[in-house]
Enzyme design. Structure first.
Site, PDB file in Angstrom:
ATOM      1  N   GLY A  88       0.773  -1.542  -0.299  1.00  0.00           N
ATOM      2  CA  GLY A  88      -0.416  -0.592   0.288  1.00  0.00           C
ATOM      3  C   GLY A  88       0.778   1.155  -0.026  1.00  0.00           C
ATOM      4  O   GLY A  88       1.811   1.418  -0.811  1.00  0.00           O
ATOM      5  N   SER A  89       0.250   1.755   1.207  1.00  0.00           N
ATOM      6  CA  SER A  89       1.013   3.719   0.578  1.00  0.00           C
ATOM      7  C   SER A  89       2.317   3.518   1.554  1.00  0.00           C
ATOM      8  O   SER A  89       3.487   4.744   0.512  1.00  0.00           O
ATOM      9  CB  SER A  89       0.413   4.804   1.232  1.00  0.00           C
ATOM     10  N   THR A  90       2.541   2.575   2.410  1.00  0.00           N
ATOM     11  CA  THR A  90       3.958   2.993   2.694  1.00  0.00           C
ATOM     12  C   THR A  90       5.478   2.874   1.665  1.00  0.00           C
ATOM     13  O   THR A  90       6.288   2.976   1.615  1.00  0.00           O
ATOM     14  CB  THR A  90       4.760   1.180   3.846  1.00  0.00           C
TER      15      THR A  90
END
Length: 196
Positions: A88-90
């Site tokens: 995801g956004s990581t």
């Protein structure tokens, strides 16, 4: 029962880095989170970002190791290292690191994130808000999907693929976690703009 003992290997030591209090908190909060959200299961890892030491690692549901043989194999699995999940956004940190290191973008460079979505054929990827123009720093602060995608497109598949590898994606980290899943990383040569 039988026991096998071997002399210690000189220089080979093993020291657990688990923090008893953090382990307790991770297990307690993970259980609450899974039950409140009626999830099938969950994992939590607390890590020291400076050293990579694992301070806590919890999975829920869990099992009683005293009755190991009577527990389904599925329930004994260490989800934290064996299950696949999208980062995801990581993962934006990988893209940002590559863009900065390769001098493709600077922190203050502006990226047009309008109109809050980007389209690849029939696939539409959206931001949670319409941000307009953001600095590259704010692309990360606000976790703009559109901004991160545009940074990735500036990098191109070969350079981004190299950083994905440098960050260790697609590789098992260590022999310490039996059954560790190396994950899935697409071949950079086959990344179309949507995958990129």
């Amino acid at each position: 029962y039988s026991q096998v003992e071997r002399p210690a290997t000189a220089g080979a030591t093993l020291e657990l880095t688990i923090d008893q209090y953090l382990q307790f908190v991770a297990e307690r909060e993970l259980r609450v989170g899974v039950e409140e959200n009626r999830a099938a299961g969950g994992s939590a890892v607390i890590m020291d970002p400076n050293t990579g030491e694992i301070l806590a690692m919890a999975n829920y549901p869990t099992f009683n190791p005293n009755i190991y043989g009577r527990v389904r194999e599925e329930a004994r699995r260490n989800r934290a290292v064996q299950d696949l999940y999208e980062p995801g956004s990581t993962f934006k940190i990988v893209t940002a690191s590559a863009a900065l290191e390769e001098h493709v973008l600077r922190p203050d460079d502006l990226i047009d994130c309008s109109p809050g979505r980007i389209t690849f054929g029939s696939r539409v990827i959206r931001d949670t808000h319409q941000y307009g123009t953001l600095s590259f720093t704010d692309v990360l602060v606000k976790s703009s999907n559109v901004g991160a995608i545009k940074a990735g497109m500036k990098l191109g598949p070969e350079r981004l693929g190299r950083y994905v590898s440098l960050f260790g994606f697609g590789q098992a980290l260590a022999p310490d976690f039996r059954g560790e899943n190396a994950g899935i990383v697409w071949n950079p040569e086959r990344l179309d703009p949507s995958a990129l």
